[in-house]
Scaffold this active site. Structure first.
Site, PDB file in Angstrom:
ATOM      1  CB  SER A   1      -0.889   0.044   1.247  1.00 23.13           C
ATOM      2  OG  SER A   1      -1.237  -1.219   1.670  1.00 23.13           O
TER       3      SER A   1
ATOM      4  CE  LYS B   1       1.646   5.688  13.911  1.00 23.96           C
ATOM      5  NZ  LYS B   1       1.482   4.256  13.793  1.00 23.96           N
TER       6      LYS B   1
HETATM    7  P1  NAD Z   1       2.041  -4.029   2.799  1.00 25.02           P
HETATM    8  O1  NAD Z   1       1.977  -5.352   3.452  1.00 25.02           O
HETATM    9  O2  NAD Z   1       0.866  -3.527   2.008  1.00 25.02           O
HETATM   10  O3  NAD Z   1       3.291  -3.995   1.808  1.00 25.02           O
HETATM   11  C1  NAD Z   1       4.537  -4.506   2.134  1.00 25.02           C
HETATM   12  C2  NAD Z   1       5.124  -5.051   0.850  1.00 25.02           C
HETATM   13  O4  NAD Z   1       6.492  -5.376   1.060  1.00 25.02           O
HETATM   14  C3  NAD Z   1       4.449  -6.336   0.346  1.00 25.02           C
HETATM   15  O5  NAD Z   1       4.080  -6.162  -0.999  1.00 25.02           O
HETATM   16  C4  NAD Z   1       5.556  -7.391   0.458  1.00 25.02           C
HETATM   17  O6  NAD Z   1       5.480  -8.389  -0.537  1.00 25.02           O
HETATM   18  C5  NAD Z   1       6.772  -6.515   0.268  1.00 25.02           C
HETATM   19  N1  NAD Z   1       8.036  -7.137   0.702  1.00 25.02           N
HETATM   20  C6  NAD Z   1       8.275  -7.874   1.811  1.00 25.02           C
HETATM   21  N2  NAD Z   1       9.554  -8.293   1.819  1.00 25.02           N
HETATM   22  C7  NAD Z   1      10.132  -7.803   0.692  1.00 25.02           C
HETATM   23  C8  NAD Z   1      11.423  -7.906   0.113  1.00 25.02           C
HETATM   24  N3  NAD Z   1      12.394  -8.627   0.699  1.00 25.02           N
HETATM   25  N4  NAD Z   1      11.677  -7.283  -1.049  1.00 25.02           N
HETATM   26  C9  NAD Z   1      10.711  -6.574  -1.691  1.00 25.02           C
HETATM   27  N5  NAD Z   1       9.447  -6.452  -1.197  1.00 25.02           N
HETATM   28  C10 NAD Z   1       9.166  -7.057  -0.022  1.00 25.02           C
HETATM   29  O7  NAD Z   1       2.427  -2.985   3.934  1.00 25.02           O
HETATM   30  P2  NAD Z   1       2.034  -1.445   4.023  1.00 25.02           P
HETATM   31  O8  NAD Z   1       0.611  -1.314   4.432  1.00 25.02           O
HETATM   32  O9  NAD Z   1       2.505  -0.743   2.807  1.00 25.02           O
HETATM   33  O10 NAD Z   1       2.893  -1.024   5.292  1.00 25.02           O
HETATM   34  C11 NAD Z   1       4.303  -0.879   5.293  1.00 25.02           C
HETATM   35  C12 NAD Z   1       4.701  -0.404   6.687  1.00 25.02           C
HETATM   36  O11 NAD Z   1       4.083   0.862   6.931  1.00 25.02           O
HETATM   37  C13 NAD Z   1       4.193  -1.326   7.814  1.00 25.02           C
HETATM   38  O12 NAD Z   1       5.123  -1.359   8.855  1.00 25.02           O
HETATM   39  C14 NAD Z   1       2.899  -0.663   8.272  1.00 25.02           C
HETATM   40  O13 NAD Z   1       2.570  -0.939   9.609  1.00 25.02           O
HETATM   41  C15 NAD Z   1       3.265   0.805   8.107  1.00 25.02           C
HETATM   42  N6  NAD Z   1       2.090   1.686   7.923  1.00 25.02           N
HETATM   43  C16 NAD Z   1       1.134   1.390   6.996  1.00 25.02           C
HETATM   44  C17 NAD Z   1       0.062   2.258   6.829  1.00 25.02           C
HETATM   45  C18 NAD Z   1      -1.015   1.992   5.803  1.00 25.02           C
HETATM   46  O14 NAD Z   1      -2.020   2.740   5.791  1.00 25.02           O
HETATM   47  N7  NAD Z   1      -0.888   1.000   4.932  1.00 25.02           N
HETATM   48  C19 NAD Z   1      -0.027   3.426   7.608  1.00 25.02           C
HETATM   49  C20 NAD Z   1       0.977   3.703   8.533  1.00 25.02           C
HETATM   50  C21 NAD Z   1       2.039   2.822   8.682  1.00 25.02           C
HETATM   51  O1  KPL Z   2      -2.074   3.691  14.387  1.00 23.98           O
HETATM   52  C1  KPL Z   2      -3.110   3.082  14.603  1.00 23.98           C
HETATM   53  C2  KPL Z   2      -3.233   1.715  14.051  1.00 23.98           C
HETATM   54  O2  KPL Z   2      -4.337   1.267  13.794  1.00 23.98           O
HETATM   55  O3  KPL Z   2      -2.164   1.090  13.878  1.00 23.98           O
HETATM   56  C3  KPL Z   2      -4.175   3.684  15.474  1.00 23.98           C
HETATM   57  C4  KPL Z   2      -3.680   4.996  16.035  1.00 23.98           C
HETATM   58  C5  KPL Z   2      -4.490   2.743  16.592  1.00 23.98           C
HETATM   59  C6  KPL Z   2      -5.435   4.042  14.715  1.00 23.98           C
HETATM   60  O4  KPL Z   2      -6.185   2.946  14.343  1.00 23.98           O
END
Ligand code: NAD
Ligand code: KPL
Length: 306
Positions: free
Chosen positions: A10, A185
């Protein structure tokens, strides 16, 4: 300056699309030949607005980690539990002038990545933007937010980084106190995420567990002070309830992972906080009990407990 983006979920697709839209050079790094072939069959990253009324396509070039091209700016956008394995795949392409932006939730993975590439500068991010995938390489930008960038080693702001991101409409701000931002956070996620999984409820429904939340909050407050992040401890309880109220109808990211039968980032949220409490000899029995309850809930659903 060319960006390489590793982790095309994402957030990786969201960032890639915005760099491409701003006509900044960008390359995608897919983890193995099968993943590269899957991308090449589609051949583009897509980005939609929250209502999915507008979708733009960006035919961005992709490559394998073994590619010979040196990396000057890397965005690592995988989950925390995949971060060290991912960086190990491209470590040979990084040098002392490279910058690596780490976009993982929680704490622990960033330090582990930096330890693997001691001669390369890592910038850590805390993002409140929201995005999800409707299908592979198609991201929906679900929630505006902000992104704080900073250095765990207190290095100064790298020249051009923030402007480069802002030029691509990526709302980044540099902070000299990123550790405070990440710890705060982390504390909020330690309180909200496990309970929404254990009780399978929305964030707002946590009001029914106010005493437990306030009790664990007192322990986390003490832990933040023991970890020398007292600024993150300020008004913690008030902040937690503010987030719960503001996100009342949301399903936490951990609950969403569980509903999607995906591994959670538990090890980098309550797991990290529990490990720190042991290392700092700061007793947090209610936090440990919450972590154990979360592990039980994950295990009952057939998901990894770390
Ligand atoms: P996601 O699971 O959608 O995407 C991660 C991608 O990384 C996957 O496509 C996976 O196949 C790929 N990947 C894993 N290992 C890999 C490698 N060795 N080489 C290449 N690609 C590889 O995750 P996301 O939602 O994009 O989230 C990423 C980070 O950001 C997470 O830690 C998540 O908690 C954080 N985050 C996400 C959001 C959100 O709204 N999606 C918001 C805040 C924080
Ligand atoms: O960051 C969040 C998460 O869902 O990981 C909160 C702040 C709890 C909002 O849903």
């Amino acid at each position: 300056m060319r960006w390489h983006i590793q982790g095309l979920g994402s957030l990786g697709c969201l960032w890639a699309a915005r760099f491409a839209a701003a006509q900044q050079p960008v390359r995608l790094i897919l983890r193995n030949p099968a993943a590269l072939a899957r991308y090449q069959k589609i051949g583009r990253v897509r980005l939609s607005d929250a209502n999915q009324q507008h979708t733009q396509s960006y035919p961005i070039s992709a490559q394998l980690p073994t590619h010979h091209e040196p990396i000057s700016r890397l965005l690592l956008a995988c989950k925390a539990y995949d971060a060290t394995a991912a960086i190990a795949q491209v470590a040979h392409r990084l040098n002392q002038d490279s910058l690596v932006v780490l976009l993982q939730n929680g704490l622990g993975s960033q330090q582990a990545v930096q330890a693997l590439i001691p001669n390369t500068r890592c910038i850590v991010a805390s993002s409140t933007e929201g995005a999800y995938l409707t299908e592979p390489f198609h991201s929906v930008f679900a929630g505006q937010g902000e992104i704080w960038l900073g250095s765990l080693e207190r290095h100064p702001e790298p020249e051009g980084l923030i402007n480069n991101c802002r030029d691509a409409q990526i709302p980044c701000t540099w902070t000299a106190t990123i550790e405070t931002t990440l710890w705060r956070k982390l504390a909020i996620n330690c309180l909200i995420n496990p309970l929404t999984v254990i009780h399978d409820c929305s964030n707002g429904a946590l009001i029914a567990h106010a005493d437990l939340i306030n009790g664990v909050c007192t322990e986390l407050h003490a832990l933040l002070i023991a970890a020398q992040h007292s600024a993150a401890a300020d008004d913690l309880q008030q902040q937690v309830w503010q987030v719960i109220n503001k996100t009342a109808s949301n399903s936490s990211s951990m609950r969403q992972d569980v509903h999607n039968k995906r591994r959670t980032e538990i090890n980098y949220i309550t797991g990290f906080a529990c490990a720190q409490s042991i290392a700092l000899e700061c007793r947090t029995p209610a936090l440990h009990a919450l972590h154990a309850q979360l592990q039980k809930a994950l295990s009952m659903r057939g998901l990894p407990t770390r």
